[in-house]
Design a protein around this motif. Sequence first.
Motif, PDB file in Angstrom:
ATOM      1  N   GLN A 189       0.806  -1.204   0.000  1.00  0.00           N
ATOM      2  CA  GLN A 189       0.000   0.000   0.000  1.00  0.00           C
ATOM      3  C   GLN A 189       0.850   1.270   0.000  1.00  0.00           C
ATOM      4  OE1 GLN A 189       0.173  -2.477   2.184  1.00  0.00           O
ATOM      5  NE2 GLN A 189      -0.732  -1.966   4.168  1.00  0.00           N
ATOM      6  N   SER A 190       2.150   1.134   0.314  1.00  0.00           N
ATOM      7  CA  SER A 190       3.055   2.272   0.188  1.00  0.00           C
ATOM      8  C   SER A 190       3.512   2.443  -1.258  1.00  0.00           C
ATOM      9  CB  SER A 190       4.278   2.083   1.094  1.00  0.00           C
ATOM     10  OG  SER A 190       3.900   2.036   2.459  1.00  0.00           O
ATOM     11  N   ILE A 191       3.596   1.336  -1.979  1.00  0.00           N
ATOM     12  CA  ILE A 191       4.021   1.363  -3.379  1.00  0.00           C
ATOM     13  C   ILE A 191       2.856   1.700  -4.298  1.00  0.00           C
ATOM     14  CG2 ILE A 191       4.945  -0.097  -5.238  1.00  0.00           C
ATOM     15  CD1 ILE A 191       6.418  -1.664  -2.949  1.00  0.00           C
ATOM     16  N   PHE A 192       1.684   1.175  -3.978  1.00  0.00           N
ATOM     17  CA  PHE A 192       0.464   1.417  -4.756  1.00  0.00           C
ATOM     18  C   PHE A 192      -0.652   1.698  -3.746  1.00  0.00           C
ATOM     19  CE2 PHE A 192      -3.219  -0.455  -7.255  1.00  0.00           C
ATOM     20  CZ  PHE A 192      -3.278   0.574  -8.192  1.00  0.00           C
ATOM     21  N   PRO A 193      -0.901   2.988  -3.423  1.00  0.00           N
ATOM     22  CA  PRO A 193      -1.815   3.331  -2.324  1.00  0.00           C
ATOM     23  C   PRO A 193      -3.212   2.749  -2.461  1.00  0.00           C
ATOM     24  CG  PRO A 193      -0.528   5.241  -2.969  1.00  0.00           C
ATOM     25  CD  PRO A 193      -0.242   4.178  -3.988  1.00  0.00           C
ATOM     26  N   GLU A 194      -3.638   2.439  -3.692  1.00  0.00           N
ATOM     27  CA  GLU A 194      -4.965   1.860  -3.886  1.00  0.00           C
ATOM     28  C   GLU A 194      -5.031   0.390  -3.492  1.00  0.00           C
ATOM     29  OE1 GLU A 194      -3.179   3.479  -6.081  1.00  0.00           O
ATOM     30  OE2 GLU A 194      -4.340   5.120  -6.987  1.00  0.00           O
ATOM     31  N   ALA A 195      -3.903  -0.234  -3.259  1.00  0.00           N
ATOM     32  CA  ALA A 195      -3.855  -1.683  -3.033  1.00  0.00           C
ATOM     33  C   ALA A 195      -4.631  -2.092  -1.797  1.00  0.00           C
ATOM     34  CB  ALA A 195      -2.408  -2.153  -2.916  1.00  0.00           C
ATOM     35  N   ARG A 196      -5.454  -3.130  -1.959  1.00  0.00           N
ATOM     36  CA  ARG A 196      -6.160  -3.752  -0.842  1.00  0.00           C
ATOM     37  C   ARG A 196      -5.864  -5.253  -0.770  1.00  0.00           C
ATOM     38  NH1 ARG A 196      -5.981   0.633  -0.111  1.00  0.00           N
ATOM     39  NH2 ARG A 196      -7.573   2.186   0.325  1.00  0.00           N
ATOM     40  N   SER A 197      -5.399  -5.815  -1.883  1.00  0.00           N
ATOM     41  CA  SER A 197      -5.049  -7.234  -1.929  1.00  0.00           C
ATOM     42  C   SER A 197      -3.790  -7.400  -2.778  1.00  0.00           C
ATOM     43  CB  SER A 197      -6.179  -8.075  -2.538  1.00  0.00           C
ATOM     44  OG  SER A 197      -7.393  -7.915  -1.829  1.00  0.00           O
ATOM     45  N   VAL A 198      -3.072  -8.485  -2.507  1.00  0.00           N
ATOM     46  CA  VAL A 198      -1.900  -8.837  -3.311  1.00  0.00           C
ATOM     47  C   VAL A 198      -2.088 -10.270  -3.795  1.00  0.00           C
ATOM     48  CG1 VAL A 198       0.609  -9.126  -3.354  1.00  0.00           C
ATOM     49  CG2 VAL A 198      -0.421  -7.295  -1.970  1.00  0.00           C
ATOM     50  N   ILE A 199      -2.044 -10.438  -5.109  1.00  0.00           N
ATOM     51  CA  ILE A 199      -2.097 -11.769  -5.713  1.00  0.00           C
ATOM     52  C   ILE A 199      -0.673 -12.196  -6.013  1.00  0.00           C
ATOM     53  CG2 ILE A 199      -2.971 -13.152  -7.639  1.00  0.00           C
ATOM     54  CD1 ILE A 199      -5.089 -10.869  -8.030  1.00  0.00           C
ATOM     55  N   VAL A 200      -0.277 -13.357  -5.526  1.00  0.00           N
ATOM     56  CA  VAL A 200       1.082 -13.859  -5.729  1.00  0.00           C
ATOM     57  C   VAL A 200       1.007 -15.140  -6.551  1.00  0.00           C
ATOM     58  CG1 VAL A 200       3.239 -14.550  -4.635  1.00  0.00           C
ATOM     59  CG2 VAL A 200       1.721 -12.923  -3.486  1.00  0.00           C
TER      60      VAL A 200
ATOM     61  N   VAL B 142       0.816  -9.134  -8.028  1.00  0.00           N
ATOM     62  CA  VAL B 142      -0.093  -8.117  -8.554  1.00  0.00           C
ATOM     63  C   VAL B 142      -0.690  -7.376  -7.361  1.00  0.00           C
ATOM     64  CG1 VAL B 142      -2.237  -7.667  -9.813  1.00  0.00           C
ATOM     65  CG2 VAL B 142      -0.649  -9.432 -10.622  1.00  0.00           C
ATOM     66  N   LEU B 143      -0.605  -6.062  -7.373  1.00  0.00           N
ATOM     67  CA  LEU B 143      -1.229  -5.231  -6.343  1.00  0.00           C
ATOM     68  C   LEU B 143      -2.545  -4.714  -6.904  1.00  0.00           C
ATOM     69  CD1 LEU B 143       1.916  -3.105  -5.294  1.00  0.00           C
ATOM     70  CD2 LEU B 143       1.371  -5.491  -4.739  1.00  0.00           C
ATOM     71  N   THR B 144      -3.628  -4.941  -6.181  1.00  0.00           N
ATOM     72  CA  THR B 144      -4.943  -4.600  -6.729  1.00  0.00           C
ATOM     73  C   THR B 144      -5.825  -3.913  -5.693  1.00  0.00           C
ATOM     74  OG1 THR B 144      -6.947  -5.478  -7.770  1.00  0.00           O
ATOM     75  CG2 THR B 144      -5.829  -6.915  -6.198  1.00  0.00           C
ATOM     76  N   ALA B 145      -6.683  -3.021  -6.191  1.00  0.00           N
ATOM     77  CA  ALA B 145      -7.668  -2.363  -5.332  1.00  0.00           C
ATOM     78  C   ALA B 145      -8.824  -3.286  -4.975  1.00  0.00           C
ATOM     79  CB  ALA B 145      -8.195  -1.109  -6.027  1.00  0.00           C
ATOM     80  N   ALA B 146      -8.937  -4.415  -5.652  1.00  0.00           N
ATOM     81  CA  ALA B 146     -10.007  -5.365  -5.348  1.00  0.00           C
ATOM     82  C   ALA B 146      -9.797  -5.960  -3.957  1.00  0.00           C
ATOM     83  CB  ALA B 146     -10.034  -6.473  -6.388  1.00  0.00           C
ATOM     84  N   VAL B 147     -10.860  -6.041  -3.199  1.00  0.00           N
ATOM     85  CA  VAL B 147     -10.803  -6.675  -1.878  1.00  0.00           C
ATOM     86  C   VAL B 147     -11.156  -8.150  -2.079  1.00  0.00           C
ATOM     87  CG1 VAL B 147     -11.705  -6.685   0.473  1.00  0.00           C
ATOM     88  CG2 VAL B 147     -11.471  -4.518  -0.772  1.00  0.00           C
TER      89      VAL B 147
END
Length: 263
Positions: free
Chosen positions: A45-56, A159-164
Amino acid sequence: MTEDLKAAVLRRCRRMEIPLVGVASTDRWENPPFLPWMPEEFYPQSIFPEARSVIVIGLPVHLPVLETSPSNYYHELYKTVNTLLDQYTYRLASFLNDEGYPSVFVPRDGYESIEVLQKNPVAFFSHRHAALLAGLGTFGVNNTLLTPEYGPRVRFGSVLTAAVLPADPLFPEDLCTRCMRCVRACPAGALDERNYPEGLTDKAACTDNSARLARRHISPCGICIGVCPVGEDRRHYGRPAASPGERDRRRRVREHVQKYGGL
């Protein structure tokens, strides 16, 4: 809706033949499973402030090729896996963007070259910590993430995503056997016998060894992940209990491959 979206992401991963996929919520970085932990500037969330989930996602490093390392053969496999990771995570981020959820992929390394690492040996994002928080495995003495399927012989992308998205549970058991094969085999002496994170890789020693191999066009090293006994891939390739004749055959393969393609 988010469960449906996660199911759609998993279907796309299956179509791309990605064997390992996990999801972590970004609040897991704020509640780390152990200390010391990374500074906040490395959080998704510091790299992509919109991020709420991370897909690995994780792609395997095929053991028989790795066993020839250091070699041009493993060097080319490493590059191939890296290219696929960037392509797959980009495609997943694009799919989520098309679905209305702002998303970005994170390049598989986060640094430009060995020379850069020698001066500043830290990437801007840790895929291995993301994989831990996405439930794909646990850390080993060699400071890599061990998975039940491939041990440490996996490369990760995120993947950093705004999707929860519904997060996957953390992996429930410690996979490292503390056999210390990685410690004994490390040609740079960069590992010690303490558990991660108390025992940390000597990054300078490891990177200097990689730089020497890069000048011979046969980097990276890969020895610490090649000797690790963890992973179902060892059973798949018949590696747990090879006969003396089989070990000799592997030695001949390694010696042949190492003669060519590098310096």
